[in-house]
Design a protein around this motif. Structure first.
Motif, PDB file in Angstrom:
ATOM      1  N   ASP A 158      31.984  58.474  65.584  1.00 61.40           N
ATOM      2  CA  ASP A 158      33.015  59.439  65.211  1.00 61.40           C
ATOM      3  C   ASP A 158      32.745  59.929  63.795  1.00 61.40           C
ATOM      4  O   ASP A 158      32.229  59.197  62.947  1.00 61.40           O
ATOM      5  CB  ASP A 158      34.409  58.804  65.247  1.00 61.40           C
ATOM      6  CG  ASP A 158      34.815  58.354  66.640  1.00 61.40           C
ATOM      7  OD1 ASP A 158      34.207  58.847  67.619  1.00 61.40           O
ATOM      8  OD2 ASP A 158      35.718  57.506  66.743  1.00 61.40           O
ATOM      9  N   CYS A 159      33.097  61.195  63.544  1.00 60.46           N
ATOM     10  CA  CYS A 159      32.977  61.744  62.194  1.00 60.46           C
ATOM     11  C   CYS A 159      34.110  62.739  61.997  1.00 60.46           C
ATOM     12  O   CYS A 159      34.941  62.938  62.893  1.00 60.46           O
ATOM     13  CB  CYS A 159      31.616  62.396  61.994  1.00 60.46           C
ATOM     14  SG  CYS A 159      31.229  63.712  63.172  1.00 60.46           S
ATOM     15  N   SER A 160      34.167  63.393  60.866  1.00 60.05           N
ATOM     16  CA  SER A 160      35.331  64.232  60.573  1.00 60.05           C
ATOM     17  C   SER A 160      35.397  65.474  61.452  1.00 60.05           C
ATOM     18  O   SER A 160      36.488  65.997  61.701  1.00 60.05           O
ATOM     19  CB  SER A 160      35.329  64.636  59.094  1.00 60.05           C
ATOM     20  OG  SER A 160      34.217  65.437  58.779  1.00 60.05           O
ATOM     21  N   VAL A 161      34.257  65.956  61.955  1.00 58.22           N
ATOM     22  CA  VAL A 161      34.278  67.193  62.749  1.00 58.22           C
ATOM     23  C   VAL A 161      34.286  66.940  64.249  1.00 58.22           C
ATOM     24  O   VAL A 161      34.563  67.861  65.026  1.00 58.22           O
ATOM     25  CB  VAL A 161      33.076  68.106  62.396  1.00 58.22           C
ATOM     26  CG1 VAL A 161      33.155  68.565  60.950  1.00 58.22           C
ATOM     27  CG2 VAL A 161      31.754  67.435  62.687  1.00 58.22           C
ATOM     28  N   ASN A 184      27.898  63.386  59.885  1.00 55.48           N
ATOM     29  CA  ASN A 184      28.888  64.451  60.033  1.00 55.48           C
ATOM     30  C   ASN A 184      28.196  65.808  60.166  1.00 55.48           C
ATOM     31  O   ASN A 184      28.632  66.672  60.940  1.00 55.48           O
ATOM     32  CB  ASN A 184      29.841  64.461  58.838  1.00 55.48           C
ATOM     33  CG  ASN A 184      31.038  65.374  59.065  1.00 55.48           C
ATOM     34  OD1 ASN A 184      31.856  65.133  59.947  1.00 55.48           O
ATOM     35  ND2 ASN A 184      31.130  66.438  58.273  1.00 55.48           N
ATOM     36  N   ASP A 189      34.463  63.566  67.548  1.00 55.90           N
ATOM     37  CA  ASP A 189      34.471  62.170  67.989  1.00 55.90           C
ATOM     38  C   ASP A 189      33.485  61.999  69.142  1.00 55.90           C
ATOM     39  O   ASP A 189      33.127  62.963  69.827  1.00 55.90           O
ATOM     40  CB  ASP A 189      35.871  61.757  68.459  1.00 55.90           C
ATOM     41  CG  ASP A 189      36.873  61.711  67.314  1.00 55.90           C
ATOM     42  OD1 ASP A 189      36.437  61.529  66.158  1.00 55.90           O
ATOM     43  OD2 ASP A 189      38.078  61.885  67.578  1.00 55.90           O
ATOM     44  N   ASP A 192      26.582  63.860  54.017  1.00 56.05           N
ATOM     45  CA  ASP A 192      27.008  62.976  55.101  1.00 56.05           C
ATOM     46  C   ASP A 192      26.212  63.396  56.337  1.00 56.05           C
ATOM     47  O   ASP A 192      26.599  64.309  57.069  1.00 56.05           O
ATOM     48  CB  ASP A 192      28.507  63.130  55.333  1.00 56.05           C
ATOM     49  CG  ASP A 192      29.046  62.187  56.398  1.00 56.05           C
ATOM     50  OD1 ASP A 192      28.241  61.694  57.223  1.00 56.05           O
ATOM     51  OD2 ASP A 192      30.273  61.968  56.430  1.00 56.05           O
TER      52      ASP A 192
END
Length: 499
Positions: A398-401, A253, A403, A250
């Motif tokens: 935005d990503c999992s780690v 990310n 924003d 990804d």
């Protein structure tokens, strides 16, 4: 994708410590043996060090290097690496389950460091050893003459002391993998007493105490608080370590982990500020980010190998093949260090040769520059002087780690009559239409533009192919005190302006 940005001559962050571009090398895998040191190689000099590798190191303009570990140092007897080579013992290195020949010790390493123009940053063993051994090591290295250890150094052919100023008080002492793991209070007290002893030998020493091994440790950030509770007044830096990966492939990310690193730095600064206030201390403690790099390509495979192999000598270990995606990430991470240069004074890429390294060297064969070599070199060469604040207004994701991650990552420095811009377009498909205001630099003109772009994200360099490298860029120009132009998707640009 339109992006507006601005810098201002008066809006400075901090003077950049040149050691922001330091490095790290450990007695691990082939970093030393058949990395920097390979007697009998066609490129070996009179001391056995590889001249081809040394030249690549010189070209990086590295100011300082951390040595000899890493995990290795926590069970290392430095005395094993001094005196006649034929008398040196072969030891079992518990950290990496391998044999250590001790053919390179402090004097050999100092010879190499002097040849490539790098100051040493030495680590003392506070895992299996303690204050007395650390004191002896510093006396051997730094005292002029007239004592047992200084005269022993002189008998080994080194008359003048090395005058090493930077000393690491152990390594990752919170880690359960570490020989001599300690809790925060126990380690903080040992570090404090060691620091006091070392300052008597070298009053102007710069001392680095161990922070958390990484920001995912269950004791983070309480570890930092507990350690500094015991030793704040007697140390200068606290270390941070962090390695990065993209096993999920990804890309966005992965790039967002730079923002995560910024939070890590800011959290530790909060701990430092709290402890300074609590102790009513007058001294400042800064961050030494003395291990950082991408590490995931061979991590799982190598972890299985080294835990079961039968004590080989200088085995292949953690020899990552870095790709273009990694180069873009490293460029962004270096930008973050520039932006945090008021807090991060020293940072060490881990490591330098063969082991998770920008330089690779085949045993008996060629040396080559990996993809990550280039952003590290460009930042080291041009990211000096004073860091400038950069305001960026453009699309985010935005990503999992994290924003609100800016697609365009920008850092800027001002050094004499040169402003340097470091720009990474992280967008996967869209070019960035950039307009960057240069307030206070009304007579600026572009004098150099280097770019890395157009490569497949998984492409790598090799001994016969260094295709991933900077080339001359184009398409950026200044009009009405504004730098404008298009930055291709997934591209890295270094733009130098005469001001």
């Amino acid at each position: 994708m339109r992006v507006s940005a601005a810098i201002h001559r008066a809006f400075e962050i901090s003077k950049i410590d040149d050691r922001l571009y330091a490095a790290f090398i450990e007695h691990m895998g082939r970093a030393i043996y058949s990395g920097i040191y390979e007697p009998g190689h066609p490129e070996a000099d009179g001391h056995g060090f590889r001249k081809d590798v040394a030249q690549m190191v010189r070209d990086l303009k590295i100011p300082a290097i951390r040595y000899p570990g890493g995990n290795f140092v926590s069970a290392y007897n430095w005395e094993d690496g001094i005196g006649p080579k034929e008398d040196r013992p072969v030891r079992l290195d518990l950290a990496w389950r391998s044999k250590e020949s001790n053919q390179v010790g402090i004097n050999e390493f100092a010879t190499w460091a002097g040849d490539v123009g790098i100051d040493m940053m030495l680590a003392v063993n506070l895992g299996s050893r303690g204050i007395s051994d650390a004191r002896n090591f510093v006396e051997y290295v730094n005292h002029p003459s007239g004592t047992y250890w200084s005269d022993l150094r002189r008998s080994h052919g080194v008359e003048k002391p090395y005058n090493v100023k930077m000393w690491c008080l152990g390594n990752e002492m919170d880690g359960p993998w570490q020989i001599g793991q300690k809790d925060a209070t126990e380690y903080g007290q040992l570090a404090n007493q060691t620091a006091k002893a070392l300052r008597q030998l070298t009053p102007d020493a710069e001392l680095i105490v161990c922070g958390s091994s990484n920001d995912e440790m269950p004791t983070y950030p309480e570890w930092e608080r507990g350690v500094l509770e015991e030793c704040y007044e007697n140390v200068d830096y606290i270390s941070l370590h962090k390695y990065f990966g993209n096993s999920s492939r990804d890309t966005l990310n992965f790039f967002g982990k730079v923002e995560e690193t910024g939070r890590y730095i800011q959290s530790i600064i909060g701990v430092i500020d709290f402890m300074k206030a609590k102790k009513r201390a007058k001294n400042d403690v800064y961050i030494c980010f003395d291990e950082w790099n991408v590490w995931y390509h061979k991590r799982e495979q190598d972890s299985k190998n080294w835990k079961s192999w039968d004590w080989p000598e200088a085995p292949e270990l953690l020899e990552e093949d870095y790709n273009f995606e990694d180069a873009l990430f490293i460029a962004c991470l270096l930008n973050e260090f520039i932006r945090r240069s008021d807090q991060v004074k020293i940072a060490c890429i881990a490591q330098l040769v063969n082991v998770i390294a920008p330089i690779r060297a085949d045993k008996g064969g060629k040396a080559w520059r990996q993809s990550i070599y280039w952003p590290y070199q460009l930042a080291s060469l041009y990211g000096r002087g004073t860091a400038l604040r950069v305001s960026v207004d453009g699309p985010t994701y935005d990503c999992s780690v994290a924003d609100d991650v800016q697609y365009l990552d920008v850092a800027a420095t001002h050094d004499g009559d040169i402003v340097t811009l470091f720009l990474v377009n992280r967008h996967l498909t869209e070019a960035a239409d950039l307009r960057l205001s240069l307030t206070g630099f009304e007579n600026a003109r572009v004098v150099e533009h280097q770019v890395m772009e157009g490569h497949d994200l998984r492409a790598t360099n090799g001994p016969d192919n260094e295709a991933i490298a900077p080339r001359k860029g184009s398409g950026l120009a200044i009009e009405d005190v504004t730098l404008g132009g298009s930055l291709a998707p997934l591209s890295y640009h270094v733009v130098r302006l005469s001001v």
